[in-house]
Design an enzyme around this catalytic site. Structure first.
Site, short mmCIF file in Angstrom:
data_model
loop_
_atom_site.label_atom_id
_atom_site.label_comp_id
_atom_site.label_asym_id
_atom_site.label_seq_id
_atom_site.Cartn_x
_atom_site.Cartn_y
_atom_site.Cartn_z
N ILE A 1 55.70 42.93 27.51
CA ILE A 1 56.77 43.63 26.61
C ILE A 1 58.13 43.32 27.17
O ILE A 1 59.13 43.44 26.53
CB ILE A 1 56.47 45.07 26.55
CG1 ILE A 1 56.87 46.00 25.60
CG2 ILE A 1 56.89 45.96 28.05
CD1 ILE A 1 56.46 47.37 25.20
N ASN B 1 49.87 40.96 41.22
CA ASN B 1 50.17 41.95 42.07
C ASN B 1 49.06 43.11 42.48
O ASN B 1 48.30 43.34 41.59
CB ASN B 1 51.32 43.05 41.53
CG ASN B 1 52.63 41.96 41.17
OD1 ASN B 1 52.87 41.23 41.88
ND2 ASN B 1 53.28 41.96 40.10
N GLU C 1 53.11 47.66 38.87
CA GLU C 1 53.39 49.01 37.90
C GLU C 1 52.21 49.40 37.40
O GLU C 1 52.03 50.68 37.47
CB GLU C 1 54.43 48.56 36.79
CG GLU C 1 55.76 48.21 37.19
CD GLU C 1 56.62 47.49 36.42
OE1 GLU C 1 56.25 47.72 34.94
OE2 GLU C 1 57.79 46.81 36.59
N VAL C 2 51.40 48.44 36.91
CA VAL C 2 50.40 49.02 36.05
C VAL C 2 48.81 48.77 36.82
O VAL C 2 48.60 47.67 37.14
CB VAL C 2 50.09 48.18 34.59
CG1 VAL C 2 48.88 49.09 34.05
CG2 VAL C 2 51.62 48.41 34.05
N HIS D 1 45.17 42.71 36.13
CA HIS D 1 45.79 41.56 35.08
C HIS D 1 46.49 40.44 36.09
O HIS D 1 47.11 40.60 37.24
CB HIS D 1 46.85 42.18 34.46
CG HIS D 1 48.10 43.20 35.03
ND1 HIS D 1 47.79 44.11 35.63
CD2 HIS D 1 49.23 42.64 35.38
CE1 HIS D 1 49.07 44.54 36.28
NE2 HIS D 1 49.97 43.51 36.37
N HIS E 1 49.67 37.66 35.38
CA HIS E 1 50.62 37.08 34.50
C HIS E 1 50.65 35.67 34.50
O HIS E 1 50.41 34.86 35.49
CB HIS E 1 52.11 37.30 35.23
CG HIS E 1 52.38 39.02 35.54
ND1 HIS E 1 53.17 39.67 34.94
CD2 HIS E 1 51.89 39.73 36.46
CE1 HIS E 1 53.15 40.95 35.30
NE2 HIS E 1 52.37 40.85 36.53
#
Ligand code: AMP
Length: 128
Positions: free
Chosen positions: A39, A96, A104-105, A109, A111
């Protein structure tokens, strides 16, 4: 579970995307992973590949996931890169885990960055 890995929060934003409660700009999906555009893109191409399973991070995934899930996730990453057309030009993967990484999340995941020259590896914050 390793004491260094926090408990999974089923209400994190990526879990909600997986449940269809929040929309995403999908690039690819299979039984192991969902890939969609970030996003807040940090490069011309910035896509997230998230696991379908409830894992906090790569550290958590590597400890708890089955071989099938791990193979499936990385194949999905490769398929996503292929769909994005970045195999020939090159791309960067980033995952991360934990506070030093600014994760952050808290849902596994990776990237995918591409579509342009990406410069050298990372920017490290200065220590005061
Ligand atoms: P990380 O710091 O590795 O946890 O990265 C989380 C990434 O998720 C950031 O790059 C955010 O811009 C991205 N993000 C957060 N919410 C959404 C969303 N609803 N759709 C797409 N990307 C998101």
């Amino acid at each position: 579970m390793s004491a260094a890995v926090i408990a999974y929060d089923p209400n994190n934003i990526f879990a909600r995307i997986l449940r269809g409660e929040i929309p995403c700009k999908k690039v690819y999906e299979d039984e192991h992973a969902l890939a969609f555009h970030d996003i807040n893109p940090q490069a011309k191409i910035h896509v997230l590949v998230i696991a379908k399973g409830a894992y906090v991070s790569m550290a958590d995934f590597s400890i708890k996931a089955s071989d099938k899930e791990i193979v499936g996730f990385f194949r999905a990453e490769g398929t996503t890169a292929e769909k994005l057309g970045v195999i020939e030009s090159g791309y960067r993967l980033l995952a991360n885990h934990g506070p030093n990484s600014h994760q952050e999340v808290p849902h596994l995941h990776v990237h995918i960055f591409g579509g342009q020259k990406l410069g050298r590896m990372i920017a490290v914050e200065r220590q005061s």
